[in-house]
Design an enzyme around this catalytic site. Structure first.
Site, PDB file in Angstrom:
ATOM      1  CE  LYS A  66      -8.000   3.488  -4.871  1.00 33.93           C
ATOM      2  NZ  LYS A  66      -7.507   4.014  -3.569  1.00 33.93           N
TER       3      LYS A  66
ATOM      4  CG  HIS B 165      -5.922  -0.937  -5.641  1.00 37.21           C
ATOM      5  ND1 HIS B 165      -5.612  -0.934  -4.304  1.00 37.21           N
ATOM      6  CD2 HIS B 165      -5.642  -2.191  -6.093  1.00 37.21           C
ATOM      7  CE1 HIS B 165      -5.184  -2.148  -3.963  1.00 37.21           C
ATOM      8  NE2 HIS B 165      -5.189  -2.922  -5.027  1.00 37.21           N
TER       9      HIS B 165
ATOM     10  CD  GLU C 204      -5.186  -6.138  -3.969  1.00 36.10           C
ATOM     11  OE1 GLU C 204      -4.963  -5.619  -2.863  1.00 36.10           O
ATOM     12  OE2 GLU C 204      -4.682  -5.706  -5.037  1.00 36.10           O
TER      13      GLU C 204
HETATM   14  P1  IDP Z   1      -2.256   2.281  -1.418  1.00 41.00           P
HETATM   15  O1  IDP Z   1      -3.549   2.414  -2.205  1.00 41.00           O
HETATM   16  O2  IDP Z   1      -1.241   3.295  -1.834  1.00 41.00           O
HETATM   17  O3  IDP Z   1      -1.723   0.874  -1.402  1.00 41.00           O
HETATM   18  P2  IDP Z   1      -3.167   1.804   1.330  1.00 41.00           P
HETATM   19  O4  IDP Z   1      -2.402   2.172   2.548  1.00 41.00           O
HETATM   20  O5  IDP Z   1      -3.230   0.350   0.957  1.00 41.00           O
HETATM   21  O6  IDP Z   1      -2.616   2.679   0.108  1.00 41.00           O
HETATM   22  O7  IDP Z   1      -4.637   2.364   1.541  1.00 41.00           O
HETATM   23  C1  IDP Z   1      -5.708   1.929   0.703  1.00 41.00           C
HETATM   24  C2  IDP Z   1      -6.517   3.141   0.312  1.00 41.00           C
HETATM   25  O8  IDP Z   1      -7.131   3.695   1.478  1.00 41.00           O
HETATM   26  C3  IDP Z   1      -5.714   4.303  -0.259  1.00 41.00           C
HETATM   27  O9  IDP Z   1      -5.426   4.164  -1.638  1.00 41.00           O
HETATM   28  C4  IDP Z   1      -6.640   5.467  -0.007  1.00 41.00           C
HETATM   29  O10 IDP Z   1      -7.740   5.512  -0.920  1.00 41.00           O
HETATM   30  C5  IDP Z   1      -7.175   5.114   1.382  1.00 41.00           C
HETATM   31  N1  IDP Z   1      -6.330   5.674   2.464  1.00 41.00           N
HETATM   32  C6  IDP Z   1      -5.126   5.229   2.897  1.00 41.00           C
HETATM   33  N2  IDP Z   1      -4.650   5.968   3.915  1.00 41.00           N
HETATM   34  C7  IDP Z   1      -5.594   6.920   4.151  1.00 41.00           C
HETATM   35  C8  IDP Z   1      -5.696   8.002   5.104  1.00 41.00           C
HETATM   36  O11 IDP Z   1      -4.820   8.234   5.934  1.00 41.00           O
HETATM   37  N3  IDP Z   1      -6.823   8.776   5.017  1.00 41.00           N
HETATM   38  C9  IDP Z   1      -7.836   8.530   4.105  1.00 41.00           C
HETATM   39  N4  IDP Z   1      -7.768   7.526   3.211  1.00 41.00           N
HETATM   40  C10 IDP Z   1      -6.676   6.725   3.229  1.00 41.00           C
HETATM   41 MG    MG Z   2      -2.590  -0.830  -0.572  1.00 43.42          MG
END
Ligand code: IDP
Ligand code: MG
Length: 139
Positions: free
Chosen positions: A9, A115, A126
């Site tokens: 990222k 990611h 993706e």
């Molecule tokens: P992941 O990247 O671990 O799969 P996801 O739940 O898919 O997590 O969320 C995508 C991205 O969104 C996260 O990597 C992070 O950058 C952001 N994100 C997820 N949850 C939160 C939150 O509660 N607050 C702020 N950003 C969040």
């Molecule tokens: Mg995710």
């Protein structure tokens, strides 16, 4: 054999962690079969994170993901999706296991460096979002 999409990222690129992250994936036996640096505008970031539309963190996430260049890559190997996610650690670096990328380098739950796809279906979507078949080099 399984494929996953990983992204260094904008915060990871800014912190000079491209090589460190690729080194960890390769060290775990994952093969880099597609790789490029891109810069997403807001629309492109929204399309990538469409599943999160409507969540409280969505707008901020889009601003962050379109704030600078990312390195996107396709990784291939047995259990590639879970292996990559193990190396990344939990979404929230405060909850990530010691020694994981996010635990070591992430600033907060949003700016979490890396990611990784979470399932075969999302990996397929993706990978197709960033790469065409001529840009993937499978043995
Ligand atoms: P992941 O990247 O671990 O799969 P996801 O739940 O898919 O997590 O969320 C995508 C991205 O969104 C996260 O990597 C992070 O950058 C952001 N994100 C997820 N949850 C939160 C939150 O509660 N607050 C702020 N950003 C969040
Ligand atoms: Mg995710």
């Amino acid at each position: 054999m399984e494929r996953t999409l990983s992204i260094v990222k904008p915060d990871g690129v800014d912190k000079n962690l491209i090589g460190e992250i690729i080194k960890r994936f390769e060290g775990r036996g994952l093969k880099v079969i597609g790789l490029k640096m891109i810069s997403m505008d807001k629309k492109e970031a929204e399309g990538f994170y469409a599943v999160h539309r409507g969540k409280p963190f969505f707008e901020s996430l889009i601003v962050f993901m379109s704030s600078g260049p990312c390195v996107v890559m396709v990784l291939e190997g047995d259990g590639a999706i879970s292996k990559a996610r193990e190396l990344m650690g939990a979404t929230d670096p405060k909850k990530a296991e010691t020694g994981t990328i996010r635990q070591q380098f992430a600033s907060n739950i949003e700016r979490n460096i890396v990611h990784g796809s979470d399932a075969p279906e999302t990996a397929a979507y993706e990978i197709g979002y960033f790469f065409n078949s001529l840009e993937i080099f499978s043995a």
